[in-house]
Scaffold this motif. Sequence first.
Motif, mmCIF file in Angstrom:
data_model
loop_
_atom_site.group_PDB
_atom_site.id
_atom_site.type_symbol
_atom_site.label_atom_id
_atom_site.label_comp_id
_atom_site.label_asym_id
_atom_site.label_seq_id
_atom_site.Cartn_x
_atom_site.Cartn_y
_atom_site.Cartn_z
ATOM 1 N N ALA A 7 13.612 -23.153 -11.040
ATOM 2 C CA ALA A 7 13.042 -22.096 -11.884
ATOM 3 C C ALA A 7 11.521 -22.194 -11.931
ATOM 4 O O ALA A 7 10.811 -21.181 -11.880
ATOM 5 C CB ALA A 7 13.627 -22.181 -13.294
ATOM 6 N N LEU A 8 10.993 -23.409 -12.001
ATOM 7 C CA LEU A 8 9.545 -23.603 -12.023
ATOM 8 C C LEU A 8 8.906 -23.203 -10.703
ATOM 9 O O LEU A 8 7.844 -22.568 -10.676
ATOM 10 C CB LEU A 8 9.225 -25.065 -12.351
ATOM 11 N N LYS A 9 9.540 -23.555 -9.590
ATOM 12 C CA LYS A 9 8.990 -23.201 -8.280
ATOM 13 C C LYS A 9 9.119 -21.696 -8.024
ATOM 14 O O LYS A 9 8.248 -21.081 -7.397
ATOM 15 C CB LYS A 9 9.701 -23.989 -7.177
ATOM 16 N N ASN A 10 10.174 -21.120 -8.520
ATOM 17 C CA ASN A 10 10.347 -19.675 -8.367
ATOM 18 C C ASN A 10 9.249 -18.928 -9.128
ATOM 19 O O ASN A 10 8.769 -17.880 -8.692
ATOM 20 C CB ASN A 10 11.726 -19.264 -8.892
ATOM 21 N N ARG A 11 8.843 -19.481 -10.259
ATOM 22 C CA ARG A 11 7.756 -18.878 -11.031
ATOM 23 C C ARG A 11 6.448 -18.927 -10.239
ATOM 24 O O ARG A 11 5.678 -17.968 -10.231
ATOM 25 C CB ARG A 11 7.607 -19.614 -12.367
ATOM 26 N N ARG A 12 6.169 -20.032 -9.582
ATOM 27 C CA ARG A 12 4.957 -20.115 -8.757
ATOM 28 C C ARG A 12 5.019 -19.120 -7.607
ATOM 29 O O ARG A 12 4.032 -18.468 -7.277
ATOM 30 C CB ARG A 12 4.781 -21.534 -8.222
ATOM 31 N N LEU A 13 6.168 -19.005 -7.007
ATOM 32 C CA LEU A 13 6.326 -18.079 -5.894
ATOM 33 C C LEU A 13 6.098 -16.640 -6.334
ATOM 34 O O LEU A 13 5.520 -15.831 -5.594
ATOM 35 C CB LEU A 13 7.724 -18.225 -5.289
ATOM 36 N N ALA A 14 6.515 -16.312 -7.556
ATOM 37 C CA ALA A 14 6.344 -14.948 -8.059
ATOM 38 C C ALA A 14 4.875 -14.576 -8.155
ATOM 39 O O ALA A 14 4.508 -13.401 -8.035
ATOM 40 C CB ALA A 14 7.013 -14.799 -9.420
ATOM 41 N N ALA A 15 4.007 -15.567 -8.329
ATOM 42 C CA ALA A 15 2.571 -15.290 -8.413
ATOM 43 C C ALA A 15 1.998 -14.867 -7.067
ATOM 44 O O ALA A 15 0.906 -14.311 -6.994
ATOM 45 C CB ALA A 15 1.834 -16.525 -8.916
ATOM 46 N N ARG A 16 2.736 -15.119 -5.999
ATOM 47 C CA ARG A 16 2.278 -14.774 -4.655
ATOM 48 C C ARG A 16 2.612 -13.343 -4.289
ATOM 49 O O ARG A 16 1.936 -12.722 -3.469
ATOM 50 C CB ARG A 16 2.932 -15.719 -3.647
ATOM 51 N N THR A 17 3.626 -12.761 -4.883
ATOM 52 C CA THR A 17 4.166 -11.473 -4.455
ATOM 53 C C THR A 17 3.154 -10.342 -4.399
ATOM 54 O O THR A 17 3.144 -9.577 -3.437
ATOM 55 C CB THR A 17 5.350 -11.067 -5.367
ATOM 56 N N PRO A 18 2.238 -10.164 -5.375
ATOM 57 C CA PRO A 18 1.317 -9.032 -5.304
ATOM 58 C C PRO A 18 0.417 -9.032 -4.067
ATOM 59 O O PRO A 18 -0.073 -7.995 -3.652
ATOM 60 C CB PRO A 18 0.479 -9.190 -6.582
ATOM 61 N N ARG A 19 0.186 -10.218 -3.462
ATOM 62 C CA ARG A 19 -0.661 -10.262 -2.274
ATOM 63 C C ARG A 19 0.065 -9.735 -1.047
ATOM 64 O O ARG A 19 -0.549 -9.444 -0.035
ATOM 65 C CB ARG A 19 -1.096 -11.714 -1.995
ATOM 66 N N ALA A 20 1.388 -9.639 -1.139
ATOM 67 C CA ALA A 20 2.185 -9.176 0.007
ATOM 68 C C ALA A 20 1.805 -9.962 1.245
ATOM 69 O O ALA A 20 1.514 -9.421 2.287
ATOM 70 C CB ALA A 20 2.004 -7.685 0.255
ATOM 71 N N ALA A 21 1.783 -11.283 1.123
ATOM 72 C CA ALA A 21 1.439 -12.116 2.262
ATOM 73 C C ALA A 21 2.549 -12.081 3.285
ATOM 74 O O ALA A 21 3.542 -11.394 3.127
ATOM 75 C CB ALA A 21 1.193 -13.549 1.796
ATOM 76 N N GLY A 22 2.354 -12.816 4.375
ATOM 77 C CA GLY A 22 3.271 -12.707 5.510
ATOM 78 C C GLY A 22 4.686 -13.116 5.177
ATOM 79 O O GLY A 22 4.946 -13.803 4.198
ATOM 80 N N PRO A 23 5.639 -12.714 6.006
ATOM 81 C CA PRO A 23 7.041 -13.033 5.785
ATOM 82 C C PRO A 23 7.351 -14.444 6.247
ATOM 83 O O PRO A 23 6.628 -15.019 7.033
ATOM 84 C CB PRO A 23 7.759 -12.013 6.674
ATOM 85 N N PRO A 24 8.423 -15.056 5.749
ATOM 86 C CA PRO A 24 8.769 -16.388 6.184
ATOM 87 C C PRO A 24 9.446 -16.426 7.535
ATOM 88 O O PRO A 24 9.633 -17.481 8.099
ATOM 89 C CB PRO A 24 9.719 -16.879 5.086
ATOM 90 N N ASN A 25 9.889 -15.289 8.038
ATOM 91 C CA ASN A 25 10.543 -15.275 9.342
ATOM 92 C C ASN A 25 10.339 -13.916 9.985
ATOM 93 O O ASN A 25 9.938 -12.955 9.331
ATOM 94 C CB ASN A 25 12.042 -15.584 9.177
ATOM 95 N N PRO A 26 10.604 -13.789 11.312
ATOM 96 C CA PRO A 26 10.295 -12.543 12.013
ATOM 97 C C PRO A 26 11.177 -11.370 11.628
ATOM 98 O O PRO A 26 10.933 -10.251 12.067
ATOM 99 C CB PRO A 26 10.497 -12.920 13.490
ATOM 100 N N ASP A 27 12.189 -11.605 10.805
ATOM 101 C CA ASP A 27 13.073 -10.503 10.426
ATOM 102 C C ASP A 27 12.554 -9.722 9.223
ATOM 103 O O ASP A 27 13.115 -8.710 8.844
ATOM 104 C CB ASP A 27 14.467 -11.025 10.091
ATOM 105 N N VAL A 28 11.465 -10.216 8.602
ATOM 106 C CA VAL A 28 10.895 -9.568 7.430
ATOM 107 C C VAL A 28 9.522 -9.053 7.777
ATOM 108 O O VAL A 28 8.702 -9.774 8.315
ATOM 109 C CB VAL A 28 10.794 -10.549 6.249
ATOM 110 N N ARG A 29 9.253 -7.799 7.518
ATOM 111 C CA ARG A 29 7.966 -7.197 7.854
ATOM 112 C C ARG A 29 7.141 -6.946 6.610
ATOM 113 O O ARG A 29 7.562 -6.233 5.709
ATOM 114 C CB ARG A 29 8.185 -5.862 8.574
#
Length: 431
Positions: free
Chosen positions: A395-417
């Motif tokens: 839950a704590l790590k998921n919260r940190r990850l949520a802070a990244r979403t607005p930047r729309a940074a790259g996908p973790p794998n080639p199936d996500v654009r």
Amino acid sequence: MGPLDVTRTFEEGLDEFANRIGHSVSVDAPDGRLIAYSVQDGHADPARVASILSRRVTPEIQDWQLRHGIAEASGPVRVPANVELGMVGRVCIPMRSGDHCLGYLWVLEGERVLTPAALDRAVEAVSELSHLLEAQQDLAGLGTYDVNTLVRLLLDGSAMAASARDRLASAMPSLLGARLTVCVAVPTNADRGALSTLPAAVFRRLDASIPSALTSSPAHVGSFVATTHVAVLLCHRPDQPLPTGAVDLLVRTLNRCARPASRTFTVGISNPGPFDVDSVRGLYGQARSAADLAALDPALPRILPWSKVGPYRLLLQMASPEPDPVLQRLDECGASAEMLTRTLEVYLDLGCDAPRTADSLQVHRTTLYYRLARIAKILDVDLAEGLVRLHLHVALKNRRLAARTPRAAGPPNPDVRPTERKPGYPRTGVA
């Protein structure tokens, strides 16, 4: 054999050429992607039929062809038959524009070998076809782009990515047999925990310094600077790991250009992969994700390979990370909420090792035990239970990850654009 009609499209010119010589003809991009093939198919062999169906040459056939020196050739090269690969004998005529290889034109011979005179006429015709192909590629806007701009077009996954890949392959034939790795650096604050953007002055210094500084590394292919990150494409031999000197050079350049601004950088490093659009795009996503995560989570190293992101790989596969209600009571603790949350995360990050946690937080061990007992009471959980610890940690790590979403940074794998925000500062080349 008269001149080809240059007012036709490349495909029409190729069909006209095939009809004149009475042989099956095709054109491959430098990386093995099928560009075009003639309607004339009387001599098509199983290898050519397979490439038409899959729209590319298999790696085994490409290796056989490259073994005969077509990448360095300036004139026709005969590639002998290979029964195991389903290939009849064929002639390769490189299609060049100056120092750039636009592609390879193949004439399948079989038992009907081209005479020297016919081969000379074919070379003349291929010169005209090269003009048609170059004109067709220039319509994509790639006529004068430099290597760094081509790298950006390739990594960003634009409509011109395949053409950019072809231009890079023609300029650097060694890329076709190499392994590629993408490094991404993102700015963050000194304590980490938040993503940042490059101040205009730092952006300009990096934009001017990164390409020239990295050219001293033999692994460097190209690089570019955006307002949210720096991206570098590196190559190395398949039987060797990524040279660490290239990453060290990148870090030194970043630190030098960031001064005296109070900015630091984290660096994400992708897995190695082959030189094709989908693979390189996926590597770019891995590197951007790793760099962002290292910036958001102080528990991670500043230089983070994708292979070391741990449970974040699972969290990144979620469509839209949402806050877990398990932490809600802790969030409602007013002024002490941030302190308690930080204590819990550091405790879990360090494997619930109380002495190390107290040292990291710079508090007395008694203070730590008091905080942990208070956290357990507020959340109504037993911190000695493994599943409870796992739930809270995720839950704590998921919260940190949520802070990244607005930047729309790259996908973790080639199936996500992803959809990347365009840089906000003026620059030459591609915005």
